[in-house]
Design a protein around this motif. Structure first.
Motif, PDB file in Angstrom:
ATOM      1  N   GLN A  73      52.023  37.731  81.758  1.00 55.95           N
ATOM      2  CA  GLN A  73      51.933  36.668  82.754  1.00 55.95           C
ATOM      3  C   GLN A  73      51.051  35.513  82.266  1.00 55.95           C
ATOM      4  O   GLN A  73      51.358  34.337  82.509  1.00 55.95           O
ATOM      5  CB  GLN A  73      51.358  37.223  84.062  1.00 55.95           C
ATOM      6  N   ASP A  74      49.990  35.850  81.557  1.00 58.41           N
ATOM      7  CA  ASP A  74      49.102  34.804  81.025  1.00 58.41           C
ATOM      8  C   ASP A  74      49.876  33.869  80.096  1.00 58.41           C
ATOM      9  O   ASP A  74      49.664  32.645  80.108  1.00 58.41           O
ATOM     10  CB  ASP A  74      47.926  35.428  80.278  1.00 58.41           C
TER      11      ASP A  74
ATOM     12  N   ASN B 148      52.223  31.682  82.018  1.00 56.29           N
ATOM     13  CA  ASN B 148      51.489  30.599  82.666  1.00 56.29           C
ATOM     14  C   ASN B 148      51.175  29.435  81.733  1.00 56.29           C
ATOM     15  O   ASN B 148      50.742  28.365  82.189  1.00 56.29           O
ATOM     16  CB  ASN B 148      50.188  31.118  83.271  1.00 56.29           C
TER      17      ASN B 148
ATOM     18  N   LYS C 123      54.486  24.572  80.675  1.00 50.00           N
ATOM     19  CA  LYS C 123      54.138  23.366  81.420  1.00 50.00           C
ATOM     20  C   LYS C 123      55.406  22.633  81.849  1.00 50.00           C
ATOM     21  O   LYS C 123      56.298  22.394  81.030  1.00 50.00           O
ATOM     22  CB  LYS C 123      53.282  22.439  80.557  1.00 50.00           C
TER      23      LYS C 123
ATOM     24  N   LYS D 194      59.917  30.499  83.038  1.00 51.60           N
ATOM     25  CA  LYS D 194      58.921  31.553  83.258  1.00 51.60           C
ATOM     26  C   LYS D 194      59.554  32.933  83.131  1.00 51.60           C
ATOM     27  O   LYS D 194      59.013  33.821  82.461  1.00 51.60           O
ATOM     28  CB  LYS D 194      58.309  31.400  84.653  1.00 51.60           C
TER      29      LYS D 194
ATOM     30  N   TYR E 249      57.748  37.912  86.851  1.00 53.78           N
ATOM     31  CA  TYR E 249      57.072  36.806  86.169  1.00 53.78           C
ATOM     32  C   TYR E 249      57.483  35.420  86.644  1.00 53.78           C
ATOM     33  O   TYR E 249      57.040  34.422  86.085  1.00 53.78           O
ATOM     34  CB  TYR E 249      57.277  36.940  84.654  1.00 53.78           C
ATOM     35  N   SER E 250      58.343  35.346  87.652  1.00 55.73           N
ATOM     36  CA  SER E 250      58.729  34.047  88.205  1.00 55.73           C
ATOM     37  C   SER E 250      58.889  34.180  89.713  1.00 55.73           C
ATOM     38  O   SER E 250      58.990  35.293  90.236  1.00 55.73           O
ATOM     39  CB  SER E 250      60.048  33.556  87.574  1.00 55.73           C
TER      40      SER E 250
END
Length: 302
Positions: A27-28, A31, A34, A288, A231-232
């Motif tokens: 997940q990091d 994230n 962008k 994501k 994750y999204s």
């Protein structure tokens, strides 16, 4: 004996479940994506024009993609141009290889086409192209157990020419397998249509062709759906795999899955398949899901 068998079955089911537990490090990395980078890619892709296979615009798009990978720090040795021809039509696929640490000779392929017809193809398939680029950038220095090939295909719109060439003449040569493929993960038309409520993505599974690879496709498609919700913010539904580059691999017996927009836009293959008509947030959210899923499939460092 029954108790032992039951215990073994429970252990195996626990391992399966654990394989798809939420992983914070995944997940990091998700994230790190962008939205402004997605926007920049889509706008640049649009400016490259109508990328009909064999055209100067198509060639310029391939060069643009290659320059992106070089700017991310991928070396010339990791980047391969794969030329093919169909009659008088000549074009190239672009292949970027990231080696795995445990199974360096077994590959997860993530792919999408960059050619377009009748318009700039921002949704079909600048969306998939942009997501692949950002995924490759974020995962560049992340070790994975399996090797990854990021493949940008040309010739999809005219008949899967680029992927058919790769599957038939690169993966196999003289009917002898040259590349051991774990699975193929395809991204095509994942941009949606601006103004629609795009909160769901199709996860494509193999429901046709040879039945021998259908069950395995169903399994990895379930895993893709789980990764999407982990994750999204998107929901996931299944859809039959058809009419995109993974079909060239399906015909060779490979295990396939992929993303495709849930609410289908009517703008692809028209002059209106533009940035202004594409749902950037939808592309961002599928990005994501893609980063999370690719880490799962290639078994990224936790």
């Amino acid at each position: 004996m029954k108790k032992i068998t039951a215990l073994l079955l429970f252990s195996l089911s626990t391992i399966t479940l654990n394989a798809q537990a939420f992983i914070q490090s995944y997940q990091d990395r998700v994230n790190l994506l962008k939205k402004e980078d997605i926007i920049s890619n889509l706008k640049e892709f649009e400016k490259l024009g109508i990328k009909t296979t064999g055209s100067l615009e198509n060639e310029n798009a391939l060069k643009w993609i290659k320059e992106k990978y070089l700017s991310f720090g991928y070396s010339e040795d990791q980047i391969e141009e794969d030329p093919f021809s169909v009659g008088r039509l000549k074009s190239k696929n672009l292949i970027i290889t990231k080696k795995g640490t445990v199974y360096p000779d077994k590959y997860v392929i993530i792919c999408g086409h960059f050619d377009s017809i009748n318009g700039p193809g921002v949704n079909d398939n600048g969306s998939g192209t942009s997501i692949m680029l950002e995924t490759a950038k974020i995962l560049k220095d992340i070790s994975t157990e399996y090797s990854i090939k990021f493949i940008h295909f040309s010739g999809e719109e005219q008949g899967l020419y680029g992927s058919r060439h790769f599957a038939n003449e690169v993966v196999f040569q003289n009917k002898t397998r040259q590349i051991d493929i774990k699975m193929v993960f395809n991204l095509d038309q994942v941009g949606g249509k601006k103004g629609m409520f795009n909160d769901t993505v199709f996860c494509d599974e193999d429901q046709g062709g040879s039945s021998k690879n259908n069950a395995a496709s169903t399994q990895i498609t379930k895993e893709l759906m789980t990764c999407t919700t982990l994750y999204s913010p998107l929901q996931a539904k299944t859809d039959p795999a058809e009419h995109s580059d993974y079909i060239s691999f399906e015909k060779k017996g490979e295990i396939i899955t992929g993303f495709f927009e849930y609410l289908r836009s009517d703008l692809p293959h028209t002059a209106d398949d533009t940035f202004a008509n594409t749902d950037v947030m939808y592309v961002f959210n599928i990005g994501k899901a893609t980063i999370g899923a690719l880490q799962h499939f290639a078994v990224a460092n936790k």
